[in-house]
Motif scaffolding. Sequence first.
Motif, PDB file in Angstrom:
ATOM      1  N   UNK A  45      47.217  38.125  60.320  1.00 27.07           N
ATOM      2  CA  UNK A  45      45.972  38.847  60.529  1.00 27.07           C
ATOM      3  C   UNK A  45      44.768  38.105  60.010  1.00 27.07           C
ATOM      4  N   UNK A  46      44.834  37.641  58.788  1.00 30.18           N
ATOM      5  CA  UNK A  46      43.679  37.050  58.125  1.00 30.18           C
ATOM      6  C   UNK A  46      44.039  35.644  57.681  1.00 30.18           C
ATOM      7  N   UNK A  47      43.157  34.717  57.977  1.00 30.71           N
ATOM      8  CA  UNK A  47      43.359  33.332  57.564  1.00 30.71           C
ATOM      9  C   UNK A  47      42.176  32.913  56.710  1.00 30.71           C
ATOM     10  N   UNK A  48      42.462  32.436  55.496  1.00 35.39           N
ATOM     11  CA  UNK A  48      41.430  31.870  54.642  1.00 35.39           C
ATOM     12  C   UNK A  48      41.393  30.371  54.908  1.00 35.39           C
ATOM     13  N   UNK A  49      40.239  29.864  55.307  1.00 32.59           N
ATOM     14  CA  UNK A  49      40.112  28.439  55.595  1.00 32.59           C
ATOM     15  C   UNK A  49      40.308  27.604  54.338  1.00 32.59           C
ATOM     16  N   UNK A  50      40.393  26.289  54.534  1.00 36.89           N
ATOM     17  CA  UNK A  50      40.559  25.360  53.417  1.00 36.89           C
ATOM     18  C   UNK A  50      39.524  25.626  52.328  1.00 36.89           C
ATOM     19  N   UNK A  51      39.992  25.777  51.102  1.00 36.35           N
ATOM     20  CA  UNK A  51      39.155  25.866  49.909  1.00 36.35           C
ATOM     21  C   UNK A  51      38.231  27.079  49.865  1.00 36.35           C
ATOM     22  N   UNK A  52      38.449  28.070  50.719  1.00 30.87           N
ATOM     23  CA  UNK A  52      37.612  29.272  50.735  1.00 30.87           C
ATOM     24  C   UNK A  52      38.038  30.213  49.612  1.00 30.87           C
ATOM     25  N   UNK A  53      37.047  30.872  49.007  1.00 25.53           N
ATOM     26  CA  UNK A  53      37.300  31.862  47.963  1.00 25.53           C
ATOM     27  C   UNK A  53      36.757  33.204  48.443  1.00 25.53           C
ATOM     28  N   UNK A  54      37.639  34.207  48.465  1.00 25.64           N
ATOM     29  CA  UNK A  54      37.237  35.578  48.764  1.00 25.64           C
ATOM     30  C   UNK A  54      37.330  36.361  47.464  1.00 25.64           C
ATOM     31  N   UNK A  55      36.224  36.997  47.086  1.00 23.25           N
ATOM     32  CA  UNK A  55      36.202  37.848  45.905  1.00 23.25           C
ATOM     33  C   UNK A  55      36.093  39.286  46.379  1.00 23.25           C
ATOM     34  N   UNK A  56      37.113  40.071  46.082  1.00 23.54           N
ATOM     35  CA  UNK A  56      37.154  41.455  46.531  1.00 23.54           C
ATOM     36  C   UNK A  56      36.777  42.393  45.392  1.00 23.54           C
ATOM     37  N   UNK A  57      35.678  43.121  45.603  1.00 24.30           N
ATOM     38  CA  UNK A  57      35.261  44.154  44.655  1.00 24.30           C
ATOM     39  C   UNK A  57      35.463  45.548  45.230  1.00 24.30           C
ATOM     40  N   UNK A  58      35.814  45.630  46.514  1.00 22.40           N
ATOM     41  CA  UNK A  58      35.970  46.905  47.205  1.00 22.40           C
ATOM     42  C   UNK A  58      37.422  47.269  47.398  1.00 22.40           C
ATOM     43  N   UNK A  59      37.680  47.979  48.503  1.00 23.91           N
ATOM     44  CA  UNK A  59      39.030  48.386  48.865  1.00 23.91           C
ATOM     45  C   UNK A  59      39.360  47.758  50.214  1.00 23.91           C
ATOM     46  N   UNK A  60      40.436  46.949  50.246  1.00 24.43           N
ATOM     47  CA  UNK A  60      40.827  46.253  51.466  1.00 24.43           C
ATOM     48  C   UNK A  60      42.313  46.495  51.705  1.00 24.43           C
ATOM     49  N   UNK A  61      42.637  46.870  52.953  1.00 25.43           N
ATOM     50  CA  UNK A  61      44.024  47.118  53.349  1.00 25.43           C
ATOM     51  C   UNK A  61      44.369  46.243  54.542  1.00 25.43           C
ATOM     52  N   UNK A  62      45.475  45.521  54.426  1.00 25.64           N
ATOM     53  CA  UNK A  62      46.027  44.733  55.527  1.00 25.64           C
ATOM     54  C   UNK A  62      47.439  45.245  55.786  1.00 25.64           C
ATOM     55  N   UNK A  63      47.775  45.572  57.037  1.00 23.60           N
ATOM     56  CA  UNK A  63      49.150  45.994  57.287  1.00 23.60           C
ATOM     57  C   UNK A  63      50.020  44.833  57.743  1.00 23.60           C
ATOM     58  N   UNK A  64      49.465  43.653  57.812  1.00 22.10           N
ATOM     59  CA  UNK A  64      50.219  42.447  58.193  1.00 22.10           C
ATOM     60  C   UNK A  64      49.927  41.323  57.195  1.00 22.10           C
ATOM     61  N   UNK A  65      50.053  40.079  57.657  1.00 23.36           N
ATOM     62  CA  UNK A  65      50.012  38.914  56.776  1.00 23.36           C
ATOM     63  C   UNK A  65      48.599  38.389  56.525  1.00 23.36           C
ATOM     64  N   UNK A  66      48.419  37.857  55.324  1.00 19.75           N
ATOM     65  CA  UNK A  66      47.208  37.132  54.946  1.00 19.75           C
ATOM     66  C   UNK A  66      47.670  35.747  54.525  1.00 19.75           C
ATOM     67  N   UNK A  67      47.064  34.717  55.102  1.00 21.44           N
ATOM     68  CA  UNK A  67      47.520  33.375  54.750  1.00 21.44           C
ATOM     69  C   UNK A  67      46.351  32.435  54.516  1.00 21.44           C
ATOM     70  N   UNK A  68      46.622  31.398  53.723  1.00 21.31           N
ATOM     71  CA  UNK A  68      45.630  30.372  53.421  1.00 21.31           C
ATOM     72  C   UNK A  68      45.958  29.093  54.160  1.00 21.31           C
ATOM     73  N   UNK A  69      44.920  28.368  54.549  1.00 24.32           N
ATOM     74  CA  UNK A  69      45.132  27.090  55.239  1.00 24.32           C
ATOM     75  C   UNK A  69      45.566  25.995  54.279  1.00 24.32           C
ATOM     76  N   UNK A  70      45.183  26.097  53.009  1.00 23.75           N
ATOM     77  CA  UNK A  70      45.657  25.105  52.039  1.00 23.75           C
ATOM     78  C   UNK A  70      45.870  25.783  50.682  1.00 23.75           C
ATOM     79  N   UNK A  71      46.339  25.001  49.726  1.00 20.35           N
ATOM     80  CA  UNK A  71      46.704  25.562  48.426  1.00 20.35           C
ATOM     81  C   UNK A  71      45.493  26.008  47.607  1.00 20.35           C
ATOM     82  N   UNK A  72      44.278  25.652  48.034  1.00 24.22           N
ATOM     83  CA  UNK A  72      43.068  26.078  47.340  1.00 24.22           C
ATOM     84  C   UNK A  72      42.403  27.281  47.994  1.00 24.22           C
ATOM     85  N   UNK A  73      42.989  27.817  49.057  1.00 25.06           N
ATOM     86  CA  UNK A  73      42.488  29.058  49.646  1.00 25.06           C
ATOM     87  C   UNK A  73      42.788  30.165  48.638  1.00 25.06           C
ATOM     88  N   UNK A  74      41.753  30.920  48.227  1.00 26.23           N
ATOM     89  CA  UNK A  74      41.898  31.807  47.068  1.00 26.23           C
ATOM     90  C   UNK A  74      41.400  33.218  47.348  1.00 26.23           C
TER      91      UNK A  74
END
Length: 125
Positions: free
Chosen positions: A37-66
Amino acid sequence: GGINNNNDRIFKIDNNITIAETADLTFNQSDADNPDMIQLSDNVIVTNLGSVTFNRNVFGQNFNSTWINGPTGTLTIGGVLLQTGVLDASAIGNTVNYNGNQAQLVKDSPDGYHNLQLTGSDVKR
């Protein structure tokens, strides 16, 4: 930049973003042929302060996707969470809930989880 749909039912986050404390976001993917469902690009940082629901997969493009679950953040995940990438769920006050109805692997959070919930109908490990 921001969150983009690349026409194959995957939302791609291309830039660092902060999800506001007032946000209440739900991503319901019903296409069984495309579980991601959700892909974090290389070296991207998502900071969640709210409420987020995913019913499927979240993946990062590299080991620094955060994904950082901030002190007011709630993350509910029904699939795989960052098989590649970093999860920081250590902020006091945040909650991560693995709620899939299938076996789920609990992602390592290097500094631990503040509030970890395991719900759903199958094994969480």
